[in-house]
Design an enzyme around this catalytic site. Sequence first.
Site, PDB file in Angstrom:
ATOM      1  CG  ASP A  44      -2.288  -0.343   0.684  1.00 23.60           C
ATOM      2  OD1 ASP A  44      -2.490  -0.530  -0.288  1.00 23.60           O
ATOM      3  OD2 ASP A  44      -3.386  -0.003   1.722  1.00 23.60           O
ATOM      4  CG  ASP A  78      -8.198  -0.858   2.941  1.00 28.95           C
ATOM      5  OD1 ASP A  78      -7.086  -1.352   2.901  1.00 28.95           O
ATOM      6  OD2 ASP A  78      -8.686  -0.003   2.127  1.00 28.95           O
TER       7      ASP A  78
END
Length: 389
Positions: free
Chosen positions: A225, A278
């Site tokens: 990320d 997520d």
Amino acid sequence: MQVLSEDGAQLAADAAKGANITMKELELKMKHSIDLFASFALLCIASLTILFGAVWSLTDLRYLFHPKSENDGDGGREHMDEAMQGLEITEMSAAYFVVFASIVLLVIFFTMQHWVFVVIKFVFCFAAVQGLQAVFFATFTSILKPRGPQDVDLPVFGTVHLFSIPSVGCALGVVIFWVVYQAATWAWMLQDIMGMSFLVNVLRLVPLPSLKVGALLLGGAMCYDIFWVYIQPHLFGNESVMVKVAKGGDQHESLPMLFLFPRLGGNAGEFSMLGYGDVILPGLLIVHNHLFDNRSNESHGARIGYLLPSILAYVCGLLLTFVALYFEVGGQGGQPALTYLVPTVLGTTCGLSYIRGEFSEMWKGTGREEEASDSEGERLVGSGSSVNV
């Protein structure tokens, strides 16, 4: 467009004199603005998804934890069989996650064709059918409580559970309905339900064998990320690969792998979004913590000594993400949520297990997940569990 009355009178007078008037449309962007209601809704959806996955996973594995309990009968055996059909994440697969995810991201970025997004939607629909089928199956068996013979023979599929037939039918009906009406203003609700059922099913069927594997997986995902959101745009032409893919390229193709909630303060069609990664990645560790906490629980009630702090840590991580969005940390259009979720969830897990004197055991794994991974073959339509993919 609205203007002040004095400006409007001046424009009218200039137009009457034959002056050329050029109107320029400006896009007004409010910095440091965030839709609190939509953000709170996404937080609730994500937290409930993980909570449902943890509770359902423990229910499936209850037979292994209580082999001599009153749950032993055929129902307990069936739940155990379903749980045993889950995939196992190993240290090697956790290490390869970053490489595989990066390759997929680059392939989508460099192709960016309509057929690529069609394939992604097809994969989403297939996964949603699996998740919804499991939810419908559990609902039917819980409400109707079947007695007597429960298996039927079908051509091609062979012997299947009686309630698997309506479960698959209902799941297919929901997914087809979404495909037909996905452009409708209310379709985001159905997409969230489909995504939630899919993620709950994954959390239920894919256990982490140890905290060590979980740390490798989450650490790699966080690095993934950070690189693709913060570092990559500065290395390759100031164009963010991840942001462009998330926006569907120049054609703005819709990606279904997101939880959506409409922004109350925005225009029609504007949504706050939360990626499935997520939710599922921190969720895997939270489910592992809950199963570990109940590994030797002899009571009928589930312990929540790890579950509650882990959920609270996840909520804190998402709140930190919203704060970073508010202050536009990094100057990007979005924020890599795992940058905040991994330290909070993984840090809480490590700290709590150390305080309880269980860190070493949790880090190495208890071995129950290894026992559960020796399962029978895959089944397309069976006792309510998904096809392993």
